[in-house]
Design an enzyme around this catalytic site. Structure first.
Site, PDB file in Angstrom:
ATOM      1  N   HIS A 129       0.865  -1.174   0.000  1.00  0.00           N
ATOM      2  CA  HIS A 129       0.000   0.000   0.000  1.00  0.00           C
ATOM      3  C   HIS A 129       0.905   1.228   0.000  1.00  0.00           C
ATOM      4  O   HIS A 129       2.013   1.200   0.538  1.00  0.00           O
ATOM      5  CB  HIS A 129      -0.877  -0.029   1.254  1.00  0.00           C
ATOM      6  CG  HIS A 129      -1.935   1.015   1.319  1.00  0.00           C
ATOM      7  ND1 HIS A 129      -1.662   2.332   1.625  1.00  0.00           N
ATOM      8  CD2 HIS A 129      -3.276   0.954   1.121  1.00  0.00           C
ATOM      9  CE1 HIS A 129      -2.789   3.026   1.615  1.00  0.00           C
ATOM     10  NE2 HIS A 129      -3.787   2.210   1.315  1.00  0.00           N
ATOM     11  N   ASP A 207       3.327  -3.752   8.264  1.00  0.00           N
ATOM     12  CA  ASP A 207       2.042  -3.077   8.123  1.00  0.00           C
ATOM     13  C   ASP A 207       0.953  -4.128   8.325  1.00  0.00           C
ATOM     14  O   ASP A 207       0.714  -4.960   7.455  1.00  0.00           O
ATOM     15  CB  ASP A 207       1.951  -2.437   6.738  1.00  0.00           C
ATOM     16  CG  ASP A 207       0.600  -1.785   6.467  1.00  0.00           C
ATOM     17  OD1 ASP A 207      -0.256  -1.796   7.374  1.00  0.00           O
ATOM     18  OD2 ASP A 207       0.400  -1.281   5.347  1.00  0.00           O
ATOM     19  N   GLN A 210      -4.229  -4.723   7.319  1.00  0.00           N
ATOM     20  CA  GLN A 210      -5.157  -5.689   6.733  1.00  0.00           C
ATOM     21  C   GLN A 210      -5.091  -7.049   7.429  1.00  0.00           C
ATOM     22  O   GLN A 210      -5.940  -7.903   7.175  1.00  0.00           O
ATOM     23  CB  GLN A 210      -4.854  -5.876   5.239  1.00  0.00           C
ATOM     24  CG  GLN A 210      -5.122  -4.654   4.402  1.00  0.00           C
ATOM     25  CD  GLN A 210      -6.593  -4.270   4.345  1.00  0.00           C
ATOM     26  OE1 GLN A 210      -7.475  -5.069   4.638  1.00  0.00           O
ATOM     27  NE2 GLN A 210      -6.864  -3.037   3.975  1.00  0.00           N
ATOM     28  N   LYS A 233     -10.294  -0.434  10.520  1.00  0.00           N
ATOM     29  CA  LYS A 233     -10.388  -1.635   9.692  1.00  0.00           C
ATOM     30  C   LYS A 233     -10.785  -2.864  10.505  1.00  0.00           C
ATOM     31  O   LYS A 233     -10.907  -3.962   9.948  1.00  0.00           O
ATOM     32  CB  LYS A 233      -9.068  -1.886   8.965  1.00  0.00           C
ATOM     33  CG  LYS A 233      -8.737  -0.821   7.923  1.00  0.00           C
ATOM     34  CD  LYS A 233      -7.481  -1.154   7.160  1.00  0.00           C
ATOM     35  CE  LYS A 233      -7.058  -0.027   6.229  1.00  0.00           C
ATOM     36  NZ  LYS A 233      -7.995   0.184   5.119  1.00  0.00           N
ATOM     37  N   CYS A 372      -4.588   2.349  -3.842  1.00  0.00           N
ATOM     38  CA  CYS A 372      -3.332   2.872  -3.271  1.00  0.00           C
ATOM     39  C   CYS A 372      -2.192   1.881  -3.468  1.00  0.00           C
ATOM     40  O   CYS A 372      -1.342   1.699  -2.584  1.00  0.00           O
ATOM     41  CB  CYS A 372      -3.507   3.212  -1.794  1.00  0.00           C
ATOM     42  SG  CYS A 372      -4.610   4.608  -1.504  1.00  0.00           S
TER      43      CYS A 372
END
Length: 414
Positions: A129, A207, A210, A233, A372
């Protein structure tokens, strides 16, 4: 409605907790298939934030009156919930931020700008991303470090066999990778990446925006040095996320934002920083948002992350099998067993935005665009894709509505 931990997720019981499902669009219940962008919120989270505003709101850590002390207790309770979620060694290592993007920027500015220089290498992946790509590209440019991408194979998975080749002879200082791709759903072998980075004296930045909503995480086994998560999220409010970092690294880093609350002492000649985690939390914290984030963690723990992961696997398996029956649909990414509940696809020569608009007429909400992930789109040879993403409130029937809508869209553009 309280949700108890089960191996098999009771979708209908869970759906009763989400007010958005009570709304109709053109007489139809919305099939919300855009949870990778942001999730819907259960009443438990909304009620927790309302209760905090109504009964416990005051600025934290400063007031000695009981209301301020109660607000501080609620904020720090939420921090402890994030610590437990990630199995972090200490709540001191959990920094509240607005989102995963801010978390990654803290590391890029506070660690990267001070530690990188010519001859150093920053390594990211083609899956990233922009939030875990652009900050490192920028910092590498500012410091004279090299910036490279680890490529993907044809199924959208990382070419770990090319790590040494991509690194070349330069000193690897930072490896940054998402645990789960927001576009393809690929679950990356971050533990192996982190071990490779550690062998070369580099730090590993994960990261988990997700990944955290969908499966259990343990920073003590992942091997990362920093990990970023976003509350919005995972059924929490926007404006609340967290950065976890190893205490020894956070102690050595300079703060990113300067101002109130993050100081120990301010003098005419010098200012000294406060202790962790407050050193990186300048200004008023996202108080109600953090409380909502904590309530969302409670909610997901009640459902059970193993049950959520199993439910999503069933959904993505059904979706991939159904889409594979349509020869005019191209799906991207790995097989169901190696991905989360995210599918990117295209329909013949029909632009993704057109597909998304036709689906919206049937009250099916998907995302269309580059997500993105423009370097990834170039790798795939496309400008954009359609993306359907699932969560604990998604049903098989909603996926079937997606497929029926794709058939109608193709007829319209035929």
């Amino acid at each position: 409605m309280a949700v108890t931990a089960t191996q098999t997720l009771d979708v209908e019981r869970i759906r009763a907790d989400f007010p958005y499902l009570e709304q109709l669009q053109d007489g139809k219940q919305v099939a919300f298939l855009d949870s990778a962008a942001s999730t819907q919120k259960p009443r438990q989270v909304l009620d927790a934030m309302t209760r905090f505003y109504e009964t416990s709101y005051a600025n934290v850590h400063r007031g000695v009156y009981r209301l301020a002390e109660r607000a501080t207790e609620e904020l720090e309770s939420a921090r402890e919930k994030v610590r437990a979620l990630l199995n972090a060694p200490s709540a001191r290592e959990v920094i509240f931020v607005r989102n995963a993007t801010e978390a990654i920027n803290i590391v890029a500015y506070s660690w990267g700008l001070n530690e990188l220089g010519p001859g150093d290498l920053v390594l990211v992946t083609e899956l990233e991303h922009h939030s875990n790509f652009v900050p490192w590209q920028y910092v590498a440019t500012r410091t004279g470090a090299s910036f490279r991408m680890l490529p993907l194979d044809e199924s959208g998975e990382l070419r770990l066999d090319l790590l040494d080749e991509v690194a070349g002879g330069e000193a690897v200082r930072i490896v940054a990778a998402g645990l789960t791709s927001n576009s393809l759903g690929t679950n990356n072998p971050v533990e192996r990446l982190a071990a490779w980075a550690r062998d070369r004296g580099a730090i590993m930045v994960g990261d988990a925006a997700q990944a955290a909503p969908h499966r259990p995480l343990d920073v003590q086994t992942l091997g990362c040095d920093f990990l970023a998560v976003s509350g919005h999220k995972m059924c929490g409010p926007s404006g609340a996320g967290a950065l976890w970092g190893r205490a020894e690294l956070l102690e050595r880093m300079e703060p990113f934002l300067l101002g109130g609350h993050m100081i120990r002492a301010v003098g005419e000649e010098k200012t000294t920083w406060g202790a962790l985690p407050h050193k990186f939390e300048a200004g008023t914290a996202p108080l109600a948002e953090a409380v909502g984030f904590g309530a969302a963690i409670d909610y997901l723990n009640g459902v059970g992350f193993d049950a959520i992961e199993q439910h999503e696997h069933q959904l993505v398996e059904h979706a991939l099998e159904t889409l594979a029956e349509l020869p005019w649909v191209t799906s991207y990414g790995p097989p169901a067993e190696r991905r989360a509940g995210i599918i990117s696809f295209n329909v013949d020569d029909i632009h993704p935005h057109d597909i998304a608009q036709i689906l919206d007429m049937d009250a099916v909400a998907i995302r269309a665009g580059h997500h993105c992930c423009q370097p990834l789109m170039r790798k795939l040879g496309v400008v954009a894709t359609n993306r359907a993403s699932f969560y604990l409130y998604t049903t098989i029937e909603e996926i079937d509505r997606l497929v029926a809508g794709l058939k109608r869209a193709r007829q319209v553009f035929a």
